[in-house]
Scaffold this motif. Structure first.
Motif, PDB file in Angstrom:
ATOM      1  N   ASP A 207      25.093  30.894  23.368  1.00 41.08           N
ATOM      2  CA  ASP A 207      25.894  30.352  22.061  1.00 41.08           C
ATOM      3  C   ASP A 207      25.978  28.907  22.216  1.00 41.08           C
ATOM      4  O   ASP A 207      26.369  28.195  21.136  1.00 41.08           O
ATOM      5  CB  ASP A 207      27.162  30.898  22.413  1.00 41.08           C
ATOM      6  CG  ASP A 207      27.576  32.534  22.164  1.00 41.08           C
ATOM      7  OD1 ASP A 207      26.556  32.830  21.444  1.00 41.08           O
ATOM      8  OD2 ASP A 207      28.277  33.165  22.549  1.00 41.08           O
ATOM      9  N   ASP A 208      25.594  28.395  23.467  1.00 43.84           N
ATOM     10  CA  ASP A 208      25.780  26.907  23.659  1.00 43.84           C
ATOM     11  C   ASP A 208      24.541  26.152  23.253  1.00 43.84           C
ATOM     12  O   ASP A 208      24.178  25.062  23.587  1.00 43.84           O
ATOM     13  CB  ASP A 208      26.359  26.342  24.951  1.00 43.84           C
ATOM     14  CG  ASP A 208      27.758  26.764  25.191  1.00 43.84           C
ATOM     15  OD1 ASP A 208      28.478  26.930  24.387  1.00 43.84           O
ATOM     16  OD2 ASP A 208      28.200  27.392  26.519  1.00 43.84           O
ATOM     17  N   GLY A 209      23.425  26.991  22.972  1.00 46.09           N
ATOM     18  CA  GLY A 209      22.151  26.309  22.573  1.00 46.09           C
ATOM     19  C   GLY A 209      21.364  26.150  23.757  1.00 46.09           C
ATOM     20  O   GLY A 209      20.066  25.592  23.702  1.00 46.09           O
ATOM     21  N   TRP A 210      21.509  26.556  24.777  1.00 52.10           N
ATOM     22  CA  TRP A 210      20.932  26.452  26.193  1.00 52.10           C
ATOM     23  C   TRP A 210      20.026  27.635  26.346  1.00 52.10           C
ATOM     24  O   TRP A 210      20.561  28.851  26.097  1.00 52.10           O
ATOM     25  CB  TRP A 210      21.590  26.219  27.139  1.00 52.10           C
ATOM     26  CG  TRP A 210      22.020  24.814  27.447  1.00 52.10           C
ATOM     27  CD1 TRP A 210      23.169  24.339  27.080  1.00 52.10           C
ATOM     28  CD2 TRP A 210      21.458  23.744  27.795  1.00 52.10           C
ATOM     29  NE1 TRP A 210      23.324  22.998  27.084  1.00 52.10           N
ATOM     30  CE2 TRP A 210      22.417  22.379  27.486  1.00 52.10           C
ATOM     31  CE3 TRP A 210      20.110  23.204  28.220  1.00 52.10           C
ATOM     32  CZ2 TRP A 210      22.075  21.104  27.955  1.00 52.10           C
ATOM     33  CZ3 TRP A 210      19.843  22.005  28.744  1.00 52.10           C
ATOM     34  CH2 TRP A 210      20.705  21.038  28.604  1.00 52.10           C
ATOM     35  N   LEU A 237       4.364  25.716  31.381  1.00 50.40           N
ATOM     36  CA  LEU A 237       5.421  25.664  29.937  1.00 50.40           C
ATOM     37  C   LEU A 237       6.398  24.474  30.415  1.00 50.40           C
ATOM     38  O   LEU A 237       6.817  23.708  29.711  1.00 50.40           O
ATOM     39  CB  LEU A 237       6.066  26.915  29.936  1.00 50.40           C
ATOM     40  CG  LEU A 237       7.154  26.748  28.829  1.00 50.40           C
ATOM     41  CD1 LEU A 237       6.543  26.393  27.299  1.00 50.40           C
ATOM     42  CD2 LEU A 237       7.828  28.372  28.307  1.00 50.40           C
ATOM     43  N   SER A 238       6.886  24.411  31.808  1.00 50.61           N
ATOM     44  CA  SER A 238       7.961  23.226  32.327  1.00 50.61           C
ATOM     45  C   SER A 238       7.284  22.156  32.058  1.00 50.61           C
ATOM     46  O   SER A 238       8.223  21.147  31.933  1.00 50.61           O
ATOM     47  CB  SER A 238       8.190  23.801  33.713  1.00 50.61           C
ATOM     48  OG  SER A 238       7.001  23.950  34.839  1.00 50.61           O
ATOM     49  N   LEU A 249      16.026  18.646  25.638  1.00 53.39           N
ATOM     50  CA  LEU A 249      16.778  18.099  26.938  1.00 53.39           C
ATOM     51  C   LEU A 249      16.582  19.187  27.683  1.00 53.39           C
ATOM     52  O   LEU A 249      16.374  20.592  27.504  1.00 53.39           O
ATOM     53  CB  LEU A 249      18.378  18.127  26.243  1.00 53.39           C
ATOM     54  CG  LEU A 249      18.691  17.122  25.193  1.00 53.39           C
ATOM     55  CD1 LEU A 249      19.964  17.221  24.847  1.00 53.39           C
ATOM     56  CD2 LEU A 249      18.504  15.725  25.675  1.00 53.39           C
ATOM     57  N   ILE A 250      16.455  18.799  28.958  1.00 54.34           N
ATOM     58  CA  ILE A 250      16.406  19.680  30.116  1.00 54.34           C
ATOM     59  C   ILE A 250      17.600  19.631  31.155  1.00 54.34           C
ATOM     60  O   ILE A 250      18.009  18.351  31.180  1.00 54.34           O
ATOM     61  CB  ILE A 250      15.018  19.783  30.887  1.00 54.34           C
ATOM     62  CG1 ILE A 250      14.901  18.146  31.335  1.00 54.34           C
ATOM     63  CG2 ILE A 250      13.938  19.867  29.814  1.00 54.34           C
ATOM     64  CD1 ILE A 250      13.620  18.062  32.136  1.00 54.34           C
ATOM     65  N   TYR A 264      16.830  25.030  32.527  1.00 52.65           N
ATOM     66  CA  TYR A 264      17.422  25.193  31.159  1.00 52.65           C
ATOM     67  C   TYR A 264      16.918  24.325  30.035  1.00 52.65           C
ATOM     68  O   TYR A 264      16.835  22.704  30.390  1.00 52.65           O
ATOM     69  CB  TYR A 264      18.775  25.586  31.096  1.00 52.65           C
ATOM     70  CG  TYR A 264      19.229  26.600  31.803  1.00 52.65           C
ATOM     71  CD1 TYR A 264      19.731  27.786  31.117  1.00 52.65           C
ATOM     72  CD2 TYR A 264      19.144  26.864  33.116  1.00 52.65           C
ATOM     73  CE1 TYR A 264      20.016  29.052  31.548  1.00 52.65           C
ATOM     74  CE2 TYR A 264      19.722  28.318  33.809  1.00 52.65           C
ATOM     75  CZ  TYR A 264      20.039  29.207  33.212  1.00 52.65           C
ATOM     76  OH  TYR A 264      20.464  30.287  33.578  1.00 52.65           O
ATOM     77  N   ILE A 265      16.731  24.591  28.918  1.00 57.95           N
ATOM     78  CA  ILE A 265      16.318  23.617  27.866  1.00 57.95           C
ATOM     79  C   ILE A 265      17.417  23.693  26.818  1.00 57.95           C
ATOM     80  O   ILE A 265      17.871  24.849  26.326  1.00 57.95           O
ATOM     81  CB  ILE A 265      15.037  23.829  27.402  1.00 57.95           C
ATOM     82  CG1 ILE A 265      14.514  25.415  26.661  1.00 57.95           C
ATOM     83  CG2 ILE A 265      14.111  23.451  28.446  1.00 57.95           C
ATOM     84  CD1 ILE A 265      13.201  25.523  26.413  1.00 57.95           C
TER      85      ILE A 265
END
Length: 268
Positions: A207-210, A237-238, A249-250, A264-265
């Protein structure tokens, strides 16, 4: 309840549920297939994809164009009599055969026909997840018999997305280089699918976009099986998401109860 099976290993392991996707060609539109399969990928892996109808009829022409592209198995049912009961019966029989294999965690029923209400209820009685996909005209009986029902109208591509898909094509673009003789020569190059990555991130985030990297990677391969970060010059991928600082953003977070860190991205 059927335990999820471990299907794919990305940079972190994530279980995936096995889904059977059964499409009623008489009551579904081919125009939604991209959005439909993307939505299915949010819930699990489409292990079986079948569509039922009379593909000799002109009304099925739009479906015939996409079956091979999306590896959907057509089940031909000739319209021996007026109406579509034969198609419905074939789909229901197949669903029950698949049910008794005990290989699936859930079913995706793509139809706007309330005749499948009984099937949805029977599948639920067996402890399986039932996802329904249909138009807003779908009767309440079938909608309410599913664990979740998604209106296919929201899965239709907008004019902008259709344009983006056309421009990206297969993920390659032609680049002209000049050889030693000064002659223009076309060279094929992989273009970075920015919008595809952002759409996948949005669907796999909280829900926070992460989104946890493993979850994001799993969703990418469900949407596009041939996706590989190495196609764009990155070993993992990382490495890709860390390099695309203009897009992502990571954040590294300690895993609960351990010193192991997970990446987390978030969309920038």
């Amino acid at each position: 309840m059927v335990s999820p099976r471990l299907i794919v290993k990305n940079e972190s392991e994530e279980p995936s549920v096995r889904l059977a996707v059964l499409i009623d060609a008489d009551n579904a539109q081919a125009a939604v297939i991209d959005g439909l399969l993307a939505e299915v990928a949010r819930f699990g892996e489409a292990t079986v994809k079948r569509i039922y109808g009379d593909f000799t009829a002109p009304t099925s022409a739009s479906w015939k164009k996409v079956l091979q592209k999306y590896a959907i198995k057509p089940v031909q049912q000739f319209a021996y009599t007026t109406g579509k009961n034969a198609t419905d019966s074939t789909l229901i029989i197949d669903a029950m055969d698949l049910l008794y294999t005990r290989k699936f965690d859930g079913f995706c029923l793509v139809t706007s026909d309330s005749d499948f209400t009984g099937l949805a209820m029977r599948l639920r009685e067996e402890g399986l997840t039932v996802l329904g996909f249909g138009e807003k005209k779908t009767p309440d009986a079938f909608r309410n018999s599913c664990h979740k029902f998604i209106f296919t109208e929201v899965l239709r591509p907008s004019a902008k997305k259709e344009s983006d898909t056309s421009d990206q094509g297969s993920g390659r673009e032609a680049k002209t280089v000049t050889d030693s003789k000064g002659q223009g020569q076309a060279r094929e190059k992989n273009s970075f699918p920015k919008q595809f990555m952002l759409d996948a991130l949005e669907q796999s985030s909280d829900d926070d976009g992460w989104a946890q990297l493993g979850t994001f990677g799993s969703y990418l391969t469900k949407l596009q099986p041939d996706f590989d970060s190495r196609n764009f010059g990155f070993k993992k991928l990382s490495d890709l998401v860390k390099a695309k600082k203009d897009i992502f953003l990571i954040e590294e977070r300690n895993q609960s109860g351990s010193n192991i860190k997970q990446l987390y991205i978030h969309a920038k």
